[in-house]
Design a protein around this motif. Structure first.
Motif, PDB file in Angstrom:
ATOM      1  N   CYS A 141       0.821  -1.215   0.000  1.00  0.00           N
ATOM      2  CA  CYS A 141       0.000   0.000   0.000  1.00  0.00           C
ATOM      3  C   CYS A 141       0.852   1.261   0.000  1.00  0.00           C
ATOM      4  O   CYS A 141       0.696   2.123  -0.878  1.00  0.00           O
ATOM      5  N   ARG A 153      -9.137   0.456  -0.777  1.00  0.00           N
ATOM      6  CA  ARG A 153      -9.426  -0.481   0.302  1.00  0.00           C
ATOM      7  C   ARG A 153     -10.894  -0.905   0.281  1.00  0.00           C
ATOM      8  O   ARG A 153     -11.772  -0.154  -0.138  1.00  0.00           O
ATOM      9  N   THR A 171      -6.043   4.794   2.272  1.00  0.00           N
ATOM     10  CA  THR A 171      -6.851   4.551   1.077  1.00  0.00           C
ATOM     11  C   THR A 171      -6.828   5.782   0.165  1.00  0.00           C
ATOM     12  O   THR A 171      -6.855   6.905   0.643  1.00  0.00           O
ATOM     13  N   VAL A 175     -13.299   4.423  -1.916  1.00  0.00           N
ATOM     14  CA  VAL A 175     -13.511   3.319  -0.987  1.00  0.00           C
ATOM     15  C   VAL A 175     -14.470   2.342  -1.661  1.00  0.00           C
ATOM     16  O   VAL A 175     -15.499   2.740  -2.200  1.00  0.00           O
TER      17      VAL A 175
END
Length: 279
Positions: A141, A153, A171, A175
């Protein structure tokens, strides 16, 4: 590039609608047909495309996507060939965001640093890696974010307010809310509960919230579009593709059109909902 994803959501918001995100498996049922499908998606109404990275043990995927991955692996699809398909797609389309979705193992085997460099060069905008929790952000990530790729994520019905900050911490892009508990394509979501969940997530983040798992039709897409910033459809497109293959799982003259016909229906469903105020 994260910027390409942001620009696409801004465009959809300006048009007063949700985004349509479509998922297909790289190399299914063969590389050239897969590329033809990928190229056809934006014209049929897809705003963002997710390209599946084939893997032998796709634990979060239902039967349709598992079978698609196996068909792709059977014809020799791998990470390098998947990046090459995206590179060829980018030669004709510089605007549509492309998200690679899959599992960490193929990326680890390829080599994380090499993968990120090659993915960025090929024109990948973001990654969804379903088996890397926030506790393992150092693995992929954070390096992805440093490379300019969004790391998207997943949040689920069991992701409570205590867990959400960890899920959202690094993130980028959007989302991805998994609307049902379980594997892909397994059930139809409760649209009322989905809207409430999206609202709850939005209290924790300014990122767009996109809903996937269980959306199969234009009517489903319209229902989810009432509250979400985007809708993801994958298993239904894979099923449409599978229904056209011959008894050797080879593409036929109907394969690409079966996928684009459903995408057009989904796009019409999304675009029928204009509740949001245009920017």
């Amino acid at each position: 590039m994260i910027q390409r994803i942001e620009a696409r959501f801004e465009k959809c918001h300006a048009e007063g609608r949700a985004a349509l995100v479509t998922y297909v498996m790289a190399g299914d049922p063969d590389p050239e047909t897969s590329l033809e499908i990928l190229k056809s998606l934006p014209g049929a109404g897809a705003d963002i495309v997710e390209f599946g990275l084939p893997f032998t043990d796709p634990m979060a995927d239902g039967p349709a996507i598992q079978a698609a991955g196996l068909r792709a692996l059977k014809v020799g699809q791998d990470t390098a060939k998947t990046l090459d398909l995206i590179r060829r797609f980018r030669a004709e389309d510089a605007e549509t965001p492309v998200i690679l979705m899959g599992y960490f193992n193929p990326i680890f085997v390829y080599g994380v640093d090499r993968f990120l460099a090659d993915a960025k060069e090929a024109g990948v905008d973001g990654l969804i890696v379903v088996d890397l929790p926030p506790e393992e952000d150092d693995e992929l990530c954070l390096p992805a974010l440093r490379a300019g790729l969004a790391f998207i994520r997943l949040a689920t019905p069991t992701t409570d307010d205590k867990r959400l900050p960890a899920v959202l911490a690094n993130t980028a892009g959007f989302v991805y809310y998994v609307s049902i508990t379980g594997i892909t394509g397994a059930a139809t979501p409760d649209f009322g509960k989905v809207a409430a969940a999206v609202e709850r997530i939005k209290r924790h983040t300014s990122l767009p919230v996109v809903v996937g798992f269980g959306v199969k039709s234009g009517a489903h897409a319209a229902a989810v579009a009432q509250g979400a910033d985007g809708i993801v459809v994958g298993s239904a497109l894979i099923d449409a593709l599978k229904g056209t293959l011959d008894d050797q799982d080879r593409a036929t003259s109907r394969t690409v059109e079966a996928v684009t016909t459903l995408v057009r229906e989904l796009s019409q469903g999304v675009r029928s909902v204009t509740k949001r105020a245009a920017a």
